[in-house]
Design a protein around this motif. Structure first.
Motif: not given
Length: 349
Positions: A232, A234-235, A237-241
Motif C-alpha cells: 500500500t 504511503v505518504t 512521514g507516514e509509518t506502516r503498520n
C-alpha cells in the motif's frame, strides 16, 4: 531476522523417492580435476560430437555427447540458482521487516528449486546412459557389417580378375556364414533399440513430470508469500503498520515442504489425456500389428524388461563396445586425458 529456518533441516526421503528410489549421482558430477570447473564442458563444445568411433554409432554418439553438455548446463543453472537465493536473502536483510522476512523465505524456495534441478540432473542421466547403451550395441554390430562387406568386395574382385578361382567358392561359403551372423546381430540391435528407446524416454518424461510439478508447487507457495508484503503506498512521514507475518511465512514454507514431500506421480495435477480420435487411431494400429489394442492414455506405466529367446542384454555386449566415454567419471580426471580423447575414442580391436 528469522534467517535460520530452512525447508530442509532434515533430509528424510520424500514419498516420491520412496516409491521411485533416486539413482546414483550423475556421471557429470564426479571425477573433476578442478572441482566445479567446466573445462571439460568447454572442450566438448569445441570438438564435434560423435566424430570418432564406428560409423554405425556416430550419430547416436553425437546425441549422447550433446546430452552430456545439456546436463552440464543444467547442473550449472542449479548451482547458480542456489547462489542467487542466498544473495536475495542477504539483500533483504537490510530492508523493512516484511520485505526482509519474505525475501528470506523466497530465498528458501528458490534454493529448493536449485536442489530440485540438481536431483533432476541425476534422473536425466538415467535417460542418457540408457541411450548410450544403444550406441554401444550399434558399435558392436558394426564389425559384422564390415566383415560381410569385405567378403562381398573380395568375391567381386576375384570374379573380375580370376573368374575361375577356387577361392570364390570358399569366400561364398564364408559370406553365407557372415550373413547369418549379421542377421542375428541386426535382429538383436532392432529389438534392443526399441526396448532401450522406450525405457530411456520413460526415464526422461517421468523426471520432467516430477520436476515440473514440484516447480509449480513452489511457484504457487511463493505467490502466497508475496501476499504478506504490504504494498500500500504511503505518504512521506507516514509509518506502516508493524509486520506480524513471521509465523504465517513459516507456515507457508512448511506447507510447501509438506506438498513437495508428499508428491507422488499418481497425484500429479497435470494429466495427458488422449482425444477420442487419437485413442481410436492408436488402438487400430495396435490391432493391426499385434491383434490387441493398447490404450495410450495409460502409457506412463513403469517399463518392464522384455523376455525372448533371442534377447541379449546390452550389458553382455562388451566385446564390440568402444571406450569413447564409457567411464564418464574418468573423462576429466586430467586435462591431458581430455586432449588425448581423440585417439582413445576409436574402436578397440
Amino acid at each position: 531476522m528469522h534467517r535460520t529456518y530452512s525447508m530442509r533441516q532434515s533430509r528424510a526421503p520424500t514419498a516420491s523417492q520412496i516409491q521411485n528410489p533416486p539413482p546414483a549421482s550423475s556421471s557429470t558430477k564426479t571425477g573433476r580435476l578442478f572441482g566445479r570447473s567446466n573445462i571439460g564442458h568447454k572442450f566438448r563444445q569445441s570438438v564435434h560430437p560423435g566424430a570418432f568411433g564406428p560409423d554405425l554409432a556416430k550419430k547416436l554418439s553425437q546425441l549422447v555427447k550433446m546430452e552430456k553438455n545439456v546436463m552440464r548446463s543444467m547442473e550449472l543453472v542449479g548451482r547458480e540458482r542456489m547462489e542467487v537465493a542466498q544473495q536475495l536473502s542477504i539483500w533483504g536483510e537490510g530492508c523493512d521487516d516484511d520485505v526482509s522476512d519474505v525475501t528470506d523465505k523466497l530465498g528458501v524456495l528458490i534454493y529448493e528449486i536449485g536442489e530440485l534441478e540438481d536431483q533432476f540432473v541425476d534422473r536425466y542421466d538415467q535417460y542418457r546412459v540408457t541411450i548410450k547403451s544403444i550406441r554401444n550395441i550399434e558399435a558392436s554390430v558394426q564389425p559384422s557389417r564390415d566383415r560381410k562387406q569385405k567378403i562381398t568386395d573380395q568375391i567381386a574382385q576375384l570374379k573380375y580378375k580370376e573368374p575361375n578361382s577356387p577361392k570364390i567358392v570358399v569366400l561364398e561359403q564364408e559370406l553365407v556364414r557372415a550373413e547369418a551372423e549379421s542377421l542375428v546381430a541386426e535382429a538383436q540391435l532392432s529389438n534392443i533399440t526399441r526396448e532401450k528407446l522406450k525405457a530411456a524416454f520413460n526415464y526422461q518424461f517421468d523426471a520432467l513430470r516430477e520436476h515440473s510439478e514440484k516447480i509449480a508447487i513452489i511457484a504457487g507457495f511463493g505467490k502466497h508469500l508475496l501476499e504478506l508484503v504490504d504494498d500500500t503506498p504511503v505518504t512521506p512521514g507516514e509509518t506502516r503498520n508493524a509486520y506480524d507475518g513471521y509465523e504465517a511465512s513459516k507456515a507457508i514454507i512448511q506447507d510447501c515442504e509438506d506438498a513437495l514431500t508428499n508428491w507422488v506421480e499418481q497425484n500429479a495435477s497435470v494429466k495427458s489425456s488422449l482425444s477420442t480420435r487419437a485413442r481410436t487411431l492408436s488402438q487400430r494400429r495396435q490391432n493391426r500389428n499385434t491383434g490387441q489394442g493398447v490404450d495410450l492414455a495409460s502409457q506412463d506405466q513403469p517399463h518392464g524388461d522384455r523376455e525372448s529367446g533371442l534377447w541379449i542384454p546390452a550389458s553382455q555386449h562388451q566385446s564390440g563396445e568402444y571406450e569413447e566415454d564409457e567411464e564418464e567419471g574418468h573423462e576429466e580426471s586430467t586435462v591431458d586425458s581430455e586432449l588425448r580423447g581423440r585417439d582413445e575414442h576409436r574402436v578397440t580391436a
